[in-house]
Scaffold this motif. Sequence first.
Motif, mmCIF file in Angstrom:
data_model
loop_
_atom_site.group_PDB
_atom_site.id
_atom_site.type_symbol
_atom_site.label_atom_id
_atom_site.label_comp_id
_atom_site.label_asym_id
_atom_site.label_seq_id
_atom_site.Cartn_x
_atom_site.Cartn_y
_atom_site.Cartn_z
ATOM 1 N N ASN E 155 0.781 -1.161 0.034
ATOM 2 C CA ASN E 155 0.122 -0.145 0.000
ATOM 3 C C ASN E 155 0.864 1.332 -0.117
ATOM 4 N N GLU E 156 1.715 1.155 0.964
ATOM 5 C CA GLU E 156 2.674 2.377 1.072
ATOM 6 C C GLU E 156 3.372 2.752 -0.343
ATOM 7 N N GLY E 158 2.443 1.854 -3.170
ATOM 8 C CA GLY E 158 1.520 2.278 -3.985
ATOM 9 C C GLY E 158 1.340 3.695 -4.266
ATOM 10 N N MET E 159 0.913 4.232 -2.724
ATOM 11 C CA MET E 159 0.719 5.494 -2.514
ATOM 12 C C MET E 159 1.783 6.399 -3.116
ATOM 13 N N LYS E 160 3.085 6.172 -2.432
ATOM 14 C CA LYS E 160 4.118 6.966 -2.887
ATOM 15 C C LYS E 160 4.401 7.034 -4.606
ATOM 16 N N MET E 162 2.134 6.604 -6.593
ATOM 17 C CA MET E 162 0.913 7.168 -7.427
ATOM 18 C C MET E 162 1.154 8.749 -7.216
ATOM 19 N N LEU E 163 1.234 9.338 -5.845
ATOM 20 C CA LEU E 163 1.155 10.749 -5.719
ATOM 21 C C LEU E 163 2.481 11.076 -6.585
ATOM 22 N N LEU E 164 3.553 10.486 -6.129
ATOM 23 C CA LEU E 164 4.543 11.251 -6.852
ATOM 24 C C LEU E 164 4.756 11.240 -8.235
ATOM 25 N N TRP E 229 11.273 7.232 -5.420
ATOM 26 C CA TRP E 229 10.041 6.199 -5.578
ATOM 27 C C TRP E 229 10.562 4.783 -5.817
ATOM 28 N N ASP E 232 11.438 2.409 -2.785
ATOM 29 C CA ASP E 232 10.238 2.079 -2.029
ATOM 30 C C ASP E 232 9.443 1.093 -2.972
#
Lengths: 165, 645, 505, 108, 482
Positions: E155-156, E158-160, E162-164, E229, E232
């Motif tokens: 999840n983490e 993916g979030m990083k 995605m946002l970046l 990114w 991670d």
Amino acid sequence: MTVANLVFYLIAMLAIVAALGVVTVPNVVHAALFLILSLLAVAGFYILLSNEFLAIAQVLIYAGAVATIIIFGLMLTRGTDLPTVSVGGQWPLALLASGAFGGAVAAAVIDSTWPRDVGEVTLVSISDLGAVLFKDWLLPFEIVSVVLLVALIGAIMISTQEGEA
Amino acid sequence: MVDMEQAWLIPAIPAVAFVVLAFLNGYLPRRGDFIAIGAIAAAFILFFAVAIDLLDQLPGELEHNTSGFDWLTINGIQLLGQTNDFVLRIGFRVDQLTLVMLAVVTFVGLMVQVYSLGYMKGEVRYGWYYAVLSLFLASMLTLVLADNFLLLYIVWEGVGICSFLLIGHYFERRSAAEAAKKAFVTTRLGDVALLIGIILLWREAGTFDMSEIFHMAEAGEFDQGYLTMATLFLFGGAAGKSAQFPFHVWLPDAMEGPTPVSALIHAATMVVAGVYLVARVMPLFEASYDGALYVVLAVGLITTFISAFMGLVMTDIKRVVAYSTLNSLGLMMVALGFGEAGVGPAMLYLFSHAFFKALLFLACGSVIHATEKQEVTALGGLGRKMPITSATFAVGALAMAGLVPLSGFFAKDEILVAAEHFSYAPFILILATLPITAMYMVRVYLLTFSGEPKDAHAHEHAHESPPLMSWPLVLLAGLAAVAGFVVFEPIGKAIGLESGFLGFVESVLVEEVHAFEFNWPIAIVSSLLVGGGLGAGVMIWGGEAAPATAAAARFPAVHRLLLNKFYVDAFYQWAINNVVLGFAKVIAFFDRAVINDTGVNGSGEVTNGLGFLLKFQQTGKLPNYALAMILGVAVLAIVGFSVKG
Amino acid sequence: MDQGYVLLALIVLPMITAAVLVVVPSERKDIVRALAVTVSAVLFALSLYVFVDYETTDQQFSFAKSWAWLDNVGVLKDGITLHLGVDGIAATMLLLNGIVTLAGTLISLKIEHKNKDFFILFFLLTAGVFGTFSSLDLFFFFFFYELAVLPMYLLIAIWGSSSRFPTFVRTKEYGALKLMMMLVAASVPIFLGIFAIFIEAGEGTFSLPRLYEISQNGGFDTDFQKLVFPLFVLGAGCLAGLWPFHTWSPDGHVAAPTAVSMLHAGVLMKLGAFGILRLGIQLLPEGAEFWMPALVVLAVINILYGAISAMAQTDFKYVIGYSSVSHMGYVLLGLATLDPVGVNGAALQMFSHGVMTALMFAMVGVVYDQAHTRELGAFGGLASKLPLFATFFLIAGLTSVGLPGTSGFVAEFNVFVGTFRTYPWAGALAILGAGITAVYMFRLFALSFFGGFNLSRWGGLKDMNRYEMAGGALLIVFILFMGLWPDPFVDRISPTVVNFLPGIE
Amino acid sequence: METAAEQIPLEHFLFAAGVLFSIGVYGVLSRRNAVLILMSVELMLNAVAVNFVAFAVYTDGALFRGLIFAVFVIIIAAAEVGLALGIILRVFRNRATANVDEVSQLKW
Amino acid sequence: MSDALNLDYSLLIPEYILGAVAVLVLFVDIMMPKVRKEALAYIAAGGLLLALVVSLGWLDSEDNFARLIYIDDFTTFFRCFFMATSIFIVIASAHFVEKNLRNPGEYYALIVISTIGAIYMAAARELITAYIALELLSFSLYVLVSFAKRDVRSNEAGMKYMLLGAFASALLLYGISFIYGTAGSTSYAEISAAFEAGTSGFTLATLLGLALIVAGLGFKVAAVPFHMWTPDAYEGAPLPITAYLSATSKAAGFALLLRLFSGALMPVIDDWQFMVATIAATSMVVGNLVALQQHNVKRLLAYSSIGQVGYMLMGITALSVEVSSALLLHMIGYVITNLAAFTAIIAYNNASGAEKVHDFRGMSDRAPLLAAILAVALFSLAGMPLFAGFLTKFILFQSVADNGFYWLAAVAVVASLVSLYYYLYLLREMYVGEPPERTRFRIPLVLQGSGVVLTLGVFFVGLYPAPLFEITDDVSRVLFGG
């Protein structure tokens, strides 16, 4: 100063102030509301640029759908916290960096000699736009539809609860 | 008929014997000892053939006295300003010096090998012993036959390694192993100098051929200083091999080897290779600054002196004889220090020394064989039990002391004559050593063969050695007694030496040789001194040896100094342990700590450390990542802008 | 048959063998052994054939043949060809590798642990070495050069052994890592040098004969040569154990299994010297003339430093390891003289040291595999219990000392002569180094081979088995062959040397 | 009559977009809540769209490719919001926080 | 723009096939629950293979669709390349997905769809199309990276990511808008023509636009400092997706870069050359240095891939026909090698769950074949001979040096040396470390086979590169219109 100019400044002010609100207010819901405001202001730009279609799209997609999803998102991720958040620890650096960035953009804009008076600012009618979009630009359009499909599948797949126990 | 061109056969035969023995001794009856003896006997016979051929041509230019082949050739190199070939040659050449050496080596070699049949019977590695002995003889014979420095150096090392192997024959004994190592390493240091000297000569002459180099030296084609340096380097090699001060320490220790080996290698042949070399390159010394010869003289004198005194106090009979060898070697060097005039006497001494010293060692061996003791403190009273040994030892000892008319007397007297011509200082110093030499020879004889047996058990089992051992003693004793007479012209003529031994040897260096004249005054003085020494020896050690003990008690410091060999060995040991090994440890530590751990590991660690520092940019926090990206954009913009100007 | 295929066979055969071994089931150690010995013997025969059949002709390289490998695509205007060929030095080196490979294989037959994997890597190593010596193309030279380094890490780390000292430990992993890292680091400057040569020549070619031509026609100006030459010397020198980049050598060789030590110290270090010759001196003669005095100094340091360090070692293999550093100093010194005799000596020393050090490592392996210690002081009197072993070792040691009659003398003597012609002081120090060699070698003999034998502790030690004996004998044959009859070697080496050193002096 | 666009210089739009973009950048760099960061990104994308439209109108009237681009940007931005919120929601479910500073298990 | 656009939809058949395959996979997943989920992988692989074969029909063609995408050899090359990559990824995923993930239908469908995005990134010669294709690939990857829903790390990541990714997209778009503004077009050819005439009026705007584009694309290919990114996402993503990130995502980024920089921005090469050189150098240095400190295999390979990006960016820096063919060759070699490495790691992970470097202790005893495959791959990555890495690096570095960037090549050679250290670190654990137990793992034949095929590919590129090199050379010539 023409009326158009005046209107532009007003809209720009609105957009910028609202944008500042988005990035500064502590209450997340307020921030979301500011975002809607800012997006609406941008829709105003589009009208100024003689592009009603885009303005409508902006209002519908952004101010409508997107903002709504975001507010939902905010609600869902609020958890036990109050809906207020403080700014991150690196805000001074962020300010510096974004300021520098803005400065660079300004310099670039000023430095350049844009074609000032374009005699032929054309109104693009919705039908023209549609014709071109679905003929010349059909391929990107198809791809975008796949992108939306992916986003759809992804969002559903990832956020569903099923089988989590 | 074999003539001088076939002289290479003389070393070749023992060499073949070595190869056969080394690989097959286990499969041969009697471990093949007969092959070795047969080989040296054949060499001995060949020596006569060569000698006859040589003597036929004398006096006059020697022809057909060379043979050999090119061993290694590098074509077409720029040498001394012209395109030339670099040639290494295996070449043999016979002349008067060679002949003397051949006589000594083949005869003593034969005697010692026959003697060993008895002495080494039943010893470990019997076949290997004969193999190495053969290899040694091959090398030694090649050494004296070599017509160029390179071949000389090759076999020079060869005799060194044989010496190492033979000293270390009983390598299970730690002391033997250490002695072998010491002998090799010490002489090797001299060899370093020798090699440097040879290459220095080559560098200017463009050849290794001795006679060519001598001609050039005589013609003054060398820079004199350069030549002196090169010659002194050569002398370094000679000093190492001939155990001259300061390399003398290895020789007494070398007595750890089987006694016949001591007789052959460490008395008669190998150790005199240095003397031979100096005699051989005398033209170079003559062409050098005078200082070169003074160095030889000084080194010889020091060696003679210290060894004479050390001989006085040693209790191991072999060691006493070993110190007497040092004494003799020093004396020969002193003679050579006189220049051309000394070559004859030195070679005469070498010649006679080979017989009486080999004799002494073999007689010692006989004693040791009989009693299995070699400390004089455990011997005594053997004269009656071992009459042949006792008698022959006496002959050898007296010859060594220089008693008229034994061979040693003439040899030593000729040196004195040359010394007297040269300068009084060495003359007197040599005279001073004579009584001391006589004294310790008497001492070792008396302590061994007369008086009361100190170890009854050993004495009881003692018996005369078998004929295989005693016959060589007798033969050698005979020669030790009479070999000196070759100096007289009539006798020399009788055996083919035109103007006597001295003239024969000298003719290799100079056209006109001196006629031999007996120098009565010197003979008388020296005889008196020798006689005095003998007398004093008998008085001191003839009875209860009380005077000796008293003297030792009276001058404990002196006694201790002598017993400890002037602390030279101790000093070397200290220097090796502390200076050399210490330095080596420092270097090794430097290598590990500085070059490796700091330089090599350090650069690795620094790189790793950079990685360690850099990895913290990855904070895991998203805003930081975004900030880095914006900064990246800034950097890119700056780079783009600055390149654009 | 075209002779050119012989060289190709030397490179390809071990590679194919490695590939075939991959599919041999790892339980069938007997098949692996039989295959390894057979192939090694064939390689030896082929290398011997190259050596024997090599003839000095007007042409620079014999056995030459080339195969187009890459056409002129991209930046390679001339493409890359697999161009093989040998000069006299390379032919000698091929023979050396053939000998050591066969001996190493024989010694390694006793390996039980993953012997298939061992031989796969071993043959890759061999292929790399053969390739480097016979490549006439910069790309393939570098390719094979790196290939020879490639298997080292695993060979040492898996089959090697660690050394424990009172105050510190040298693990096999450390030795392997250091060796690998330093050697690959050394290839960095070579890599850069190859770039520079390629660009400066400007013809988009890696072909060495062509580059030599360009060099002779003044294609590389003096400043360029001065700039690039040190890259090759540093890079290749590191592999040759050049001080102060030598420390991989003792630690690496000590940690390595026997056959690998043999091949590495025996042959791979020669690649470094060969590289200096091929890339440095032949390609950039003016650079060589400018820089060689510096190399003389370093080489002399090598000789003395290695010898003195060896004196202080208490471990069999470390003594030999440092002696390799010292002996490679002679090679470097000979090269640095730029004198025909000296360079000739260097080439001879490459061969001599290769065979001799391989023999020493092989012999240490014989005892270590049984005793599991290499402490000098732990033994004594080995000569009485293991006479054959002691004899073999003694011969190796005497070669190392430079005793006449062994190859060591012939080689070192030429180096000395060459050095004395150019840098007499260095020659004197080099000879002194040979004296020091005697000190540590004889110290080693006296400590381990002589003296009383500790029957209770080492009663179980056995002398060499017949394979070890065969391997050792093979090496000894060549030690004595070169020591007693050096002409065949000199006949091949010296015309080559004279050929490319015409301008000097 | 002159259209509004003809009266307002291009630069004005570019400035406005630039300021919006920079504010968005500031938001991304300084905000801690993932959703707020997403909102800031939306600001940036809007600025981009304004840029495109402005360029299309002022320099590319005949083919108005910028306009097309802006349409696609808006669509993509919308999709982005949807997907990003889905992922953020998932993170929140598993960690009970949407604070990006706390979601930093993966690092170094 | 007067002449009629070519709207020949048959040009897009391979992508239609892919789309159909994706739908088929989803359909089978939902409608036929009894089918073993592994079968989905093979259906996807088969579909990809079919599309690959079909796409070979356009060999040597020179065609375009509405001047947006061009079906030339460059495209055909990347079509085959991406599809082949996806086949291997899909096959490698089969067991992994079965074991670790839910929603296999979506998983394979997304991989297949993302392949379309990657292909169009290579095929597009128009900015809008290129951007949208890029987003198609990115969106799929965002989802795939966060596919392990219950894994907080996924999840983490993916979030990083995605946002970046969105942030980077914004930067890229902003940059594109400036290029559009200054050049007046989104078509590569027209941009090139416009810049050919000079950028005097727009010096700073062009520079800013270029800087932003380099940054945005730098993010996609994971160049320092836009790489954050990468580690991670690599660590958090499911293993096969990590492999996919390191192969397709990267290669697609470079395909886009090559098309864009050679087709549109070549006239202003002086402006961006040093920007790219800067991130190339920092990527090589930082990537390889930080990799020294990693103990998780995925993270280690992430940093190693950052280093590799540095090498490849050198090729962009010194862009020319020669360099680009060398770059493509290196890319092929790198991707094959990386796939081989990941196949081995995935197979081993399936059996043992290993992810940390020390989990690989004794791999040579427990799975000798996998260990050998991984060893070959690691040596290849380190640039040792026999393997692809040596040859491709040699030619790439040589080409770069020959084209005036000697210093950059020097940095690359040194960085490459540093990389050897951490590959050896992993090798050491595999071959020297003592395994906790000695039992052998059973490895599925498919994975073994796929690993062996890839390993043979590594050897093929390393030993007989001529055919591939000729292909990449042809492709590069197409790129530069020669």
